[in-house]
Design a protein around this motif. Structure first.
Motif, PDB file in Angstrom:
ATOM      1  N   PHE A  34       2.622   5.690  -7.222  1.00 14.24           N
ATOM      2  CA  PHE A  34       1.595   5.889  -8.234  1.00 14.24           C
ATOM      3  C   PHE A  34       0.581   6.970  -7.866  1.00 14.24           C
ATOM      4  CE2 PHE A  34       2.860   1.376  -8.768  1.00 14.24           C
ATOM      5  CZ  PHE A  34       3.410   1.490 -10.029  1.00 14.24           C
ATOM      6  N   VAL A  35      -0.064   6.835  -6.717  1.00 18.33           N
ATOM      7  CA  VAL A  35      -1.180   7.706  -6.367  1.00 18.33           C
ATOM      8  C   VAL A  35      -0.716   9.142  -6.129  1.00 18.33           C
ATOM      9  CG1 VAL A  35      -3.004   8.126  -4.677  1.00 18.33           C
ATOM     10  CG2 VAL A  35      -2.542   5.802  -5.469  1.00 18.33           C
ATOM     11  N   MET A  36       0.276   9.337  -5.289  1.00 22.50           N
ATOM     12  CA  MET A  36       0.721  10.686  -4.950  1.00 22.50           C
ATOM     13  C   MET A  36       1.213  11.465  -6.182  1.00 22.50           C
ATOM     14  SD  MET A  36       3.088  11.872  -1.748  1.00 22.50           S
ATOM     15  CE  MET A  36       4.683  11.711  -2.515  1.00 22.50           C
ATOM     16  N   PRO A  37       2.069  10.884  -7.036  1.00 25.72           N
ATOM     17  CA  PRO A  37       2.473  11.638  -8.235  1.00 25.72           C
ATOM     18  C   PRO A  37       1.300  11.949  -9.170  1.00 25.72           C
ATOM     19  CG  PRO A  37       4.002   9.848  -7.851  1.00 25.72           C
ATOM     20  CD  PRO A  37       2.864   9.659  -6.893  1.00 25.72           C
ATOM     21  N   ALA A  69       0.833  -1.210   0.000  1.00 24.47           N
ATOM     22  CA  ALA A  69       0.000   0.000   0.000  1.00 24.47           C
ATOM     23  C   ALA A  69       0.865   1.257   0.000  1.00 24.47           C
ATOM     24  CB  ALA A  69      -0.934  -0.009   1.205  1.00 24.47           C
ATOM     25  N   ALA A  70       1.940   1.264   0.783  1.00 19.25           N
ATOM     26  CA  ALA A  70       2.817   2.439   0.845  1.00 19.25           C
ATOM     27  C   ALA A  70       3.499   2.689  -0.498  1.00 19.25           C
ATOM     28  CB  ALA A  70       3.857   2.261   1.945  1.00 19.25           C
ATOM     29  N   VAL A  71       4.001   1.639  -1.111  1.00 18.50           N
ATOM     30  CA  VAL A  71       4.682   1.819  -2.397  1.00 18.50           C
ATOM     31  C   VAL A  71       3.690   2.263  -3.466  1.00 18.50           C
ATOM     32  CG1 VAL A  71       5.946   0.632  -4.232  1.00 18.50           C
ATOM     33  CG2 VAL A  71       6.570   0.261  -1.850  1.00 18.50           C
ATOM     34  N   ARG A  91      -1.767  20.070 -10.611  1.00 14.34           N
ATOM     35  CA  ARG A  91      -1.075  21.055 -11.456  1.00 14.34           C
ATOM     36  C   ARG A  91      -1.875  21.359 -12.712  1.00 14.34           C
ATOM     37  NH1 ARG A  91       4.854  19.294 -12.586  1.00 14.34           N
ATOM     38  NH2 ARG A  91       4.368  20.568 -14.383  1.00 14.34           N
ATOM     39  N   ALA A  92      -2.398  20.320 -13.350  1.00 14.08           N
ATOM     40  CA  ALA A  92      -3.186  20.527 -14.572  1.00 14.08           C
ATOM     41  C   ALA A  92      -4.449  21.317 -14.263  1.00 14.08           C
ATOM     42  CB  ALA A  92      -3.540  19.183 -15.209  1.00 14.08           C
ATOM     43  N   GLU A  93      -5.085  21.029 -13.138  1.00 17.24           N
ATOM     44  CA  GLU A  93      -6.301  21.755 -12.754  1.00 17.24           C
ATOM     45  C   GLU A  93      -5.978  23.217 -12.452  1.00 17.24           C
ATOM     46  OE1 GLU A  93     -10.314  22.415 -12.082  1.00 17.24           O
ATOM     47  OE2 GLU A  93      -9.288  20.740 -13.048  1.00 17.24           O
TER      48      GLU A  93
END
Length: 146
Positions: free
Chosen positions: A88-91, A81-83, A98-100
């Motif tokens: 994946f999720v955080m980036p 879950a941490a990896v 940023r796009a928003e």
């Protein structure tokens, strides 16, 4: 029936899901190996057992409760879950934010292709600006806006 199945398989979401499952399985194997071959032996040293799977065993009558194995499974889950979150999720959340922010600031994202709706909105805005300027944009087609 075959045609419907072919359409189902050819959807992009199904292909993406299949790739995600394969990568997830390979990723889980790597994390499980790290847990089994690194974390379990380290914790086994702490509990004086050859691995965490053999630590914290409690025997009551004929039943053996393997609390170490449960703890190992929880550690494995938390590692996966941490990896997944940090790789994946955080980036992805960061890129979406940023796009928003760029979209709200009126800056188009160069990586996002322009949609038909975006082009139509531009045309509408140009026509509205021409109407405000008093120009008609007459092209000689016999039609006149105004």
């Amino acid at each position: 029936m075959i045609k419907g199945f072919k359409e189902f398989i050819m959807r992009g979401n199904v292909i993406d899901l299949a790739v995600a499952v394969v990568i997830g399985a390979a990723f889980t194997a790597v994390v499980n190996s790290i847990v089994e071959n690194l974390i379990n032996p380290l914790l086994g040293l702490l509990f004086k057992a050859d691995s965490l799977n053999n630590a914290l065993d409690v025997t009551v009558g004929d039943a053996t409760f393997k609390f170490g194995a449960i703890l190992g499974a929880v550690i494995s889950f938390l590692a996966v879950a941490a990896v997944v979150y940090f790789v994946f999720v955080m980036p992805m959340n960061h890129f979406k934010e940023r796009a928003e922010a760029k979209r709200k600031a009126g800056q188009p994202d160069p990586e996002t292709p322009e949609t038909e709706l975006d082009v139509l909105a531009e045309i509408r805005d140009l026509l509205a600006a021409q109407a405000d300027d008093g120009t008609t944009g007459h092209t000689g087609s016999g039609r006149h806006s105004g």
